[in-house]
Enzyme design. Structure first.
Site, PDB file in Angstrom:
ATOM      1  N   ARG A  31       0.852  -1.232  -0.057  1.00  0.00           N
ATOM      2  CA  ARG A  31      -0.011  -0.186  -0.252  1.00  0.00           C
ATOM      3  C   ARG A  31       0.792   1.255   0.138  1.00  0.00           C
ATOM      4  O   ARG A  31       0.236   2.497  -0.105  1.00  0.00           O
ATOM      5  CB  ARG A  31      -1.063  -0.143   1.128  1.00  0.00           C
ATOM      6  CG  ARG A  31      -0.468   0.489   2.423  1.00  0.00           C
ATOM      7  CD  ARG A  31      -1.535   0.768   3.568  1.00  0.00           C
ATOM      8  NE  ARG A  31      -2.270  -0.318   4.047  1.00  0.00           N
ATOM      9  CZ  ARG A  31      -3.713  -0.143   3.937  1.00  0.00           C
ATOM     10  NH1 ARG A  31      -4.273   1.044   3.903  1.00  0.00           N
ATOM     11  NH2 ARG A  31      -4.564  -0.822   4.291  1.00  0.00           N
ATOM     12  N   ALA A  46       2.787   2.349   2.525  1.00  0.00           N
ATOM     13  CA  ALA A  46       3.188   2.793   3.599  1.00  0.00           C
ATOM     14  C   ALA A  46       3.160   1.628   4.689  1.00  0.00           C
ATOM     15  O   ALA A  46       2.180   0.603   4.231  1.00  0.00           O
ATOM     16  CB  ALA A  46       2.194   3.868   4.241  1.00  0.00           C
ATOM     17  N   GLY A  67       1.948  -0.095   8.538  1.00  0.00           N
ATOM     18  CA  GLY A  67       1.214   0.005   9.438  1.00  0.00           C
ATOM     19  C   GLY A  67      -0.334  -0.389   9.052  1.00  0.00           C
ATOM     20  O   GLY A  67      -1.353  -0.414  10.003  1.00  0.00           O
ATOM     21  N   CYS A 122      -4.853  -0.433  10.448  1.00  0.00           N
ATOM     22  CA  CYS A 122      -4.873   0.472  11.473  1.00  0.00           C
ATOM     23  C   CYS A 122      -4.009   1.782  11.663  1.00  0.00           C
ATOM     24  O   CYS A 122      -4.933   2.824  11.931  1.00  0.00           O
ATOM     25  CB  CYS A 122      -4.136  -0.610  12.602  1.00  0.00           C
ATOM     26  SG  CYS A 122      -3.874   0.375  14.393  1.00  0.00           S
ATOM     27  N   ILE A 180     -17.416   0.447  14.363  1.00  0.00           N
ATOM     28  CA  ILE A 180     -17.095   1.343  13.398  1.00  0.00           C
ATOM     29  C   ILE A 180     -18.314   2.671  13.428  1.00  0.00           C
ATOM     30  O   ILE A 180     -18.115   3.827  13.500  1.00  0.00           O
ATOM     31  CB  ILE A 180     -16.785   0.883  12.227  1.00  0.00           C
ATOM     32  CG1 ILE A 180     -15.563   0.081  12.038  1.00  0.00           C
ATOM     33  CG2 ILE A 180     -16.623   1.954  10.877  1.00  0.00           C
ATOM     34  CD1 ILE A 180     -15.054  -0.667  11.034  1.00  0.00           C
ATOM     35  N   VAL A 228     -31.217  -2.502   6.018  1.00  0.00           N
ATOM     36  CA  VAL A 228     -31.049  -1.849   4.823  1.00  0.00           C
ATOM     37  C   VAL A 228     -31.130  -2.721   3.465  1.00  0.00           C
ATOM     38  O   VAL A 228     -30.602  -3.540   3.551  1.00  0.00           O
ATOM     39  CB  VAL A 228     -29.732  -0.870   4.871  1.00  0.00           C
ATOM     40  CG1 VAL A 228     -29.356  -0.310   3.659  1.00  0.00           C
ATOM     41  CG2 VAL A 228     -29.789   0.123   5.983  1.00  0.00           C
ATOM     42  N   ALA A 247     -21.251   0.047   7.549  1.00  0.00           N
ATOM     43  CA  ALA A 247     -20.330  -0.346   8.496  1.00  0.00           C
ATOM     44  C   ALA A 247     -20.973  -1.618   9.162  1.00  0.00           C
ATOM     45  O   ALA A 247     -21.349  -1.774  10.098  1.00  0.00           O
ATOM     46  CB  ALA A 247     -20.259   0.846   9.839  1.00  0.00           C
ATOM     47  N   ASP A 251      -6.679 -10.228  11.555  1.00  0.00           N
ATOM     48  CA  ASP A 251      -8.082 -10.494  11.086  1.00  0.00           C
ATOM     49  C   ASP A 251      -8.316 -11.382   9.995  1.00  0.00           C
ATOM     50  O   ASP A 251      -9.486 -11.919   9.727  1.00  0.00           O
ATOM     51  CB  ASP A 251      -8.301  -9.205  10.212  1.00  0.00           C
ATOM     52  CG  ASP A 251      -8.525  -8.113  11.330  1.00  0.00           C
ATOM     53  OD1 ASP A 251      -8.159  -8.116  12.464  1.00  0.00           O
ATOM     54  OD2 ASP A 251      -8.879  -6.995  10.728  1.00  0.00           O
ATOM     55  N   HIS A 262      -6.201   8.586  45.336  1.00  0.00           N
ATOM     56  CA  HIS A 262      -7.480   9.226  45.188  1.00  0.00           C
ATOM     57  C   HIS A 262      -6.911  10.881  45.066  1.00  0.00           C
ATOM     58  O   HIS A 262      -5.947  11.128  45.586  1.00  0.00           O
ATOM     59  CB  HIS A 262      -8.070   9.428  47.015  1.00  0.00           C
ATOM     60  CG  HIS A 262      -9.220  10.461  46.814  1.00  0.00           C
ATOM     61  ND1 HIS A 262     -10.312  10.314  46.320  1.00  0.00           N
ATOM     62  CD2 HIS A 262      -9.315  11.697  47.407  1.00  0.00           C
ATOM     63  CE1 HIS A 262     -11.211  11.174  46.323  1.00  0.00           C
ATOM     64  NE2 HIS A 262     -10.438  12.116  47.008  1.00  0.00           N
TER      65      HIS A 262
HETATM   66  P1  NAI Z   1     -19.691  -4.826  13.459  1.00  0.00           P
HETATM   67  O1  NAI Z   1     -19.683  -6.462  13.222  1.00  0.00           O
HETATM   68  O2  NAI Z   1     -19.102  -4.306  14.998  1.00  0.00           O
HETATM   69  O3  NAI Z   1     -21.088  -4.332  13.437  1.00  0.00           O
HETATM   70  C1  NAI Z   1     -21.821  -4.307  12.254  1.00  0.00           C
HETATM   71  C2  NAI Z   1     -23.223  -3.861  12.660  1.00  0.00           C
HETATM   72  O4  NAI Z   1     -23.939  -3.873  11.397  1.00  0.00           O
HETATM   73  C3  NAI Z   1     -24.112  -5.143  13.429  1.00  0.00           C
HETATM   74  O5  NAI Z   1     -24.558  -4.734  14.578  1.00  0.00           O
HETATM   75  C4  NAI Z   1     -24.814  -5.941  12.534  1.00  0.00           C
HETATM   76  O6  NAI Z   1     -26.312  -6.352  13.164  1.00  0.00           O
HETATM   77  C5  NAI Z   1     -25.242  -4.452  11.561  1.00  0.00           C
HETATM   78  N1  NAI Z   1     -25.853  -5.038  10.074  1.00  0.00           N
HETATM   79  C6  NAI Z   1     -25.547  -5.884   9.454  1.00  0.00           C
HETATM   80  N2  NAI Z   1     -26.251  -5.786   8.252  1.00  0.00           N
HETATM   81  C7  NAI Z   1     -27.124  -4.765   8.473  1.00  0.00           C
HETATM   82  C8  NAI Z   1     -28.190  -4.283   7.597  1.00  0.00           C
HETATM   83  N3  NAI Z   1     -28.393  -4.570   6.201  1.00  0.00           N
HETATM   84  N4  NAI Z   1     -28.903  -3.362   7.802  1.00  0.00           N
HETATM   85  C9  NAI Z   1     -28.650  -2.657   9.123  1.00  0.00           C
HETATM   86  N5  NAI Z   1     -27.536  -3.211   9.802  1.00  0.00           N
HETATM   87  C10 NAI Z   1     -26.975  -4.305   9.664  1.00  0.00           C
HETATM   88  O7  NAI Z   1     -18.876  -4.258  12.527  1.00  0.00           O
HETATM   89  P2  NAI Z   1     -18.085  -2.760  12.007  1.00  0.00           P
HETATM   90  O8  NAI Z   1     -18.597  -1.969  13.071  1.00  0.00           O
HETATM   91  O9  NAI Z   1     -18.154  -2.997  10.601  1.00  0.00           O
HETATM   92  O10 NAI Z   1     -16.559  -3.166  12.596  1.00  0.00           O
HETATM   93  C11 NAI Z   1     -15.890  -4.141  12.008  1.00  0.00           C
HETATM   94  C12 NAI Z   1     -14.757  -4.763  12.661  1.00  0.00           C
HETATM   95  O11 NAI Z   1     -13.884  -3.682  12.946  1.00  0.00           O
HETATM   96  C13 NAI Z   1     -15.224  -5.074  14.030  1.00  0.00           C
HETATM   97  O12 NAI Z   1     -14.760  -6.714  14.335  1.00  0.00           O
HETATM   98  C14 NAI Z   1     -14.811  -4.352  14.926  1.00  0.00           C
HETATM   99  O13 NAI Z   1     -14.308  -5.148  16.252  1.00  0.00           O
HETATM  100  C15 NAI Z   1     -13.410  -3.897  14.345  1.00  0.00           C
HETATM  101  N6  NAI Z   1     -13.000  -2.418  14.787  1.00  0.00           N
HETATM  102  C16 NAI Z   1     -12.908  -2.347  16.223  1.00  0.00           C
HETATM  103  C17 NAI Z   1     -12.664  -1.191  16.676  1.00  0.00           C
HETATM  104  C18 NAI Z   1     -11.915  -1.021  17.898  1.00  0.00           C
HETATM  105  O14 NAI Z   1     -11.721  -1.888  18.730  1.00  0.00           O
HETATM  106  N7  NAI Z   1     -12.226   0.275  18.847  1.00  0.00           N
HETATM  107  C19 NAI Z   1     -12.664   0.139  15.933  1.00  0.00           C
HETATM  108  C20 NAI Z   1     -12.967  -0.244  14.433  1.00  0.00           C
HETATM  109  C21 NAI Z   1     -13.453  -1.441  14.103  1.00  0.00           C
END
Ligand code: NAI
Length: 466
Positions: free
Chosen positions: A35, A37, A39, A42, A184, A237, A270, A313, A445
């Site tokens: 790509r 770069a 990393g 993430c 996300i 959706v 997402a 992943d 504290h």
């Molecule tokens: P996710 O799997 O966390 O959530 C996706 C959501 O979309 C679910 O609640 C699902 O029910 C919903 N969904 C699926 N199809 C749908 C539809 N047709 N209409 C409406 N809703 C629908 O996936 P997300 O948020 O995209 O994240 C992907 C991965 O990236 C995850 O494994 C997450 O752990 C990782 N990630 C972790 C972060 C962190 O640790 N802070 C930050 C960003 C991503």
């Protein structure tokens, strides 16, 4: 003689950490990354740029909110170009940092896209010049994941965006529709809501953040709603029509099957991520895959082909940078004849919204399903002096401990700096601690950490400050 002891494919947190640890352990290492770069997702289009925007938008929100209460008179205005430059600068510095670490550890960065030709052989379509072939004693696949697609929704990264496009919007959308109430959707939805967007989240299930402890998930949705995000639950959706000036999102209500539409300026898709293995030649190389499109491994990160390993992943388990990092280190150690190990029972999860949400170990739902007798200790941030002084009283800490032995089984926190606070319990769980061990440990504290101790006290004779 092989060109390298180890070739790692992919320089995300899994791949680059694996490469560094292997080099530290005396191996001659190369890492193929195309790509431009280092990393991976993430650092380039995930954790780091999103945290930069979460930080900036949080301060913008605070400046327009709590600042006045503390006697700071400021009328914040938004310079989106500057904020985006700040995001890009953070990415550049950190990806450059990985390049520095590669040099320091004498790791060769092979700048191109890899294909596995079989055990010990990798061909690379170089970004500059002709394709080259390299040999190695071992190969580690660390190619990560990419956003999942949804039928009827065509991502153009301009108006209909994935997490990648949602990080680089030039203007604050008036109306943002987020498809999916996962990590996300809620993190990036928070960014744009704080900067002024009207944000509507459409979620398939009847609860947000699937897999999270139910009580925390409910509280989280309440808090986000109070902040102004709206949720359309139990709705699938069906598609996004991008032919007009505005986007039209069609969704079907799962309860009564009625179909509705909503207009938006930007749509963020997402709905999850999927393993990325395009062009790797895995099938021809004989590397077995699971039904879910992941590289199959044997529990020791070995694939079906001797000398080829996979981490992060692209294999089973939570798609988290730190899980990939730990697997990367473990594989390097195994290849060096050591005993690399990952404790999958103690991998924290953090959502970097405000308040933050963090967890480690089992949820209440999981313990119930296992039929395990447990006790619950809870403590609200409302009763924590430091949180009160910071206007950060939303949320609580919750400790789940074995009813008989008091051993900590799971910890769930929604509150200020939850993503930092959780680690005290990660260490405790690695040592097989009981809630009483935390409860009897002196905590300074006034700190937010006191709330974590109070939750442990609540597993015993009771918290002091409620
Ligand atoms: P996710 O799997 O966390 O959530 C996706 C959501 O979309 C679910 O609640 C699902 O029910 C919903 N969904 C699926 N199809 C749908 C539809 N047709 N209409 C409406 N809703 C629908 O996936 P997300 O948020 O995209 O994240 C992907 C991965 O990236 C995850 O494994 C997450 O752990 C990782 N990630 C972790 C972060 C962190 O640790 N802070 C930050 C960003 C991503």
């Amino acid at each position: 003689m092989a060109d390298y002891d180890l070739i790692v494919i992919g320089a995300g947190p899994g791949g680059y950490v694996c490469a560094i640890r292997a080099a530290q352990l005396g191996m001659k290492v190369a890492c193929v990354e195309g790509r431009g770069a280092l990393g991976g997702t993430c650092l380039n289009v995930g954790c780091i740029p999103s945290k930069a925007l979460l930080h900036a938008s949080h301060l913008f929100d605070e400046a327009g909110g709590h600042f006045a209460k503390m006697g700071i008179v400021a009328e914040p205005s938004l310079d989106m170009d500057r904020m985006q430059d700040y995001r890009a600068e953070q990415v550049k510095e950190l990806t450059g940092g990985v390049a520095f670490l590669f040099k320091k550890n004498k790791i060769d960065w092979i700048d191109g896209w890899a294909k596995i030709e079989g055990a010990g052989k990798v061909s690379v379509a170089m970004n500059e010049g002709e394709a080259k072939t390299f040999s190695a004693k071992n190969i580690v696949i660390a190619t990560g994941s990419e956003p999942a697609t949804l039928p009827g929704v065509e991502v153009d990264e301009r108006r209909v965006v994935s997490s990648t496009g949602a990080l680089t919007l030039e203007n604050v959308p008036k109306k943002l529709v987020v498809i999916g109430a996962g990590v996300i959707g809620l993190e990036l939805g928070s960014v744009w809501r704080r900067l002024g967007s009207e944000v509507q989240v459409i979620e398939y299930l009847d609860h947000i953040t699937p897999g999270m402890d139910g009580e925390i998930s409910k509280q989280f949705q309440k808090i986000l709603t109070k902040q102004g995000m709206t949720f359309t639950m139990e709705s699938a959706v069906q598609g996004v029509d991008a032919s007009g000036d505005r986007l039209t999102v069609t969704y079907r209500n799962r309860k009564d099957e009625s179909e509705e539409t909503v207009e938006a300026d930007i749509v963020l898709l997402a709905t999850g991520r999927r393993p990325y293995t395009d062009g790797l030649g895995l099938e021809d190389a004989g590397v077995a895959m699971t039904k879910r499109g992941q590289v199959e491994t044997n529990g020791g990160w070995k694939t079906s082909v001797d000398g080829i390993y996979a981490i992060g992943d692209v294999i089973d388990g939570p798609m988290l940078a730190h899980k990939a990092e730990d697997e990367g280190m473990a594989v390097a150690e195994i290849l060096a004849g050591q005993h690399g190990h990952v404790n999958y029972g103690v991998i924290p999860g953090v959502i970097y919204t405000d308040p933050e949400v963090a967890n480690v170990g089992k949820t209440e739902e999981e313990l119930k399903a296992e039929g395990r007798a447990y006790k619950v200790g809870k403590f609200p941030f409302m009763a924590n002096g430091r949180a009160k002084a910071h206007f950060a009283t939303d949320g609580f800490a919750k400790v789940l401990a074995d009813k008989e032995t008091d051993r900590i089984l799971g910890v769930h926190v929604i509150g200020p700096s939850a993503g930092e606070l959780i680690h005290e319990y990660c260490v405790a769980m690695e040592f097989g601690a009981a809630a009483e061990d935390i409860a009897r440990t002196c905590h300074a504290h006034p700190t937010l950490s006191e709330a974590m101790r109070e939750a442990a006290l609540a597993c015993g004779d009771g918290a002091i400050h409620v």
